[in-house]
Design a protein around this motif. Structure first.
Motif, PDB file in Angstrom:
ATOM      1  N   ALA A   1      44.697  42.791  36.818  1.00  0.00           N
ATOM      2  CA  ALA A   1      43.445  43.170  37.483  1.00  0.00           C
ATOM      3  C   ALA A   1      43.046  42.126  38.524  1.00  0.00           C
ATOM      4  O   ALA A   1      42.581  42.474  39.614  1.00  0.00           O
TER       5      ALA A   1
ATOM      6  N   SER B   1      47.218  40.179  29.759  1.00  0.00           N
ATOM      7  CA  SER B   1      48.079  40.801  30.772  1.00  0.00           C
ATOM      8  C   SER B   1      47.261  41.688  31.705  1.00  0.00           C
ATOM      9  O   SER B   1      47.458  41.668  32.925  1.00  0.00           O
ATOM     10  N   PHE B   2      46.348  42.460  31.108  1.00  0.00           N
ATOM     11  CA  PHE B   2      45.488  43.324  31.908  1.00  0.00           C
ATOM     12  C   PHE B   2      44.660  42.500  32.893  1.00  0.00           C
ATOM     13  O   PHE B   2      44.561  42.831  34.076  1.00  0.00           O
TER      14      PHE B   2
ATOM     15  N   PRO C   1      41.351  51.495  35.254  1.00  0.00           N
ATOM     16  CA  PRO C   1      40.595  50.925  34.124  1.00  0.00           C
ATOM     17  C   PRO C   1      39.453  50.016  34.578  1.00  0.00           C
ATOM     18  O   PRO C   1      38.400  49.994  33.956  1.00  0.00           O
TER      19      PRO C   1
ATOM     20  N   ASP D   1      47.619  41.798  25.235  1.00  0.00           N
ATOM     21  CA  ASP D   1      47.473  42.914  26.172  1.00  0.00           C
ATOM     22  C   ASP D   1      46.287  42.695  27.107  1.00  0.00           C
ATOM     23  O   ASP D   1      46.360  42.991  28.304  1.00  0.00           O
ATOM     24  N   LEU D   2      45.186  42.182  26.564  1.00  0.00           N
ATOM     25  CA  LEU D   2      44.007  41.917  27.399  1.00  0.00           C
ATOM     26  C   LEU D   2      44.304  40.832  28.427  1.00  0.00           C
ATOM     27  O   LEU D   2      43.885  40.937  29.586  1.00  0.00           O
TER      28      LEU D   2
END
Length: 168
Positions: free
Chosen positions: A139, A134-135, A3, A131-132
């Motif tokens: 990342a 966590s992403f 991603p 969710d963002l």
């Protein structure tokens, strides 16, 4: 890291001159645009489907990337409308204690609409925000492992694009 690569590849273009010369090494050249541009496009986004009719009201696309998730806050607090792509020109707006999704705001003969309870949409936006976060955490960890000299800059660029700060 896929991603992250997709986000950076979508923003792999020559930045304006005031962002400095582009590095000559392949990795530096690939990262230059995304690391120096103030606004990044993050492919992906929201999708809303009326399961009763199978009508897709909102589709991930050019005006509905992951970076636009913050626009939903304006709908939730009643101060704005959120548009999603074109052809059809979908939009969301607040109506009392609901969020009204219109499939095509430019339709001449009217357009299908659905209304979702405000609390339900708020829960979805808060879930997307989590969710963002966590992403971005994952990342940042992966960038530290695979791009140690660029990890801080990559994480900062992703954070700038996705801005997962609290809405309340």
């Amino acid at each position: 890291m896929q991603p992250v690569l997709e986000i950076f590849a979508a923003d792999d273009f020559a930045p304006e001159e005031d962002h400095g010369p582009c590095p000559t090494d392949p990795l530096g050249a690939f990262l230059h645009g995304p690391l120096t541009m103030p606004d990044l496009f993050a492919p992906g986004g929201s999708r809303v489907t009326d399961t009763a009719t199978a009508t897709v009201f909102v589709e991930a696309g050019c005006r509905n990337g992951l970076e636009t998730w913050r626009d939903r806050r304006e709908v939730l607090d009643g101060t704005g409308c959120s548009s999603f792509c074109h052809a059809p020109s979908s939009a969301a707006g607040r109506v009392d204690d609901a969020v009204r999704l219109t499939l095509d705001t430019q339709a001449k003969d009217g357009s299908p609409v659905i209304e979702l309870p405000l609390d339900q949409v708020r829960a979805l936006v808060i879930g997307a925000q989590a969710d963002l976060r966590s992403f971005l955490s994952l990342a940042g960890t992966r960038a530290g492992q695979h791009l140690p000299t660029h990890a801080a800059a990559v994480t900062a660029a992703l954070t700038r694009a996705l801005d997962p700060e609290p809405t309340e």
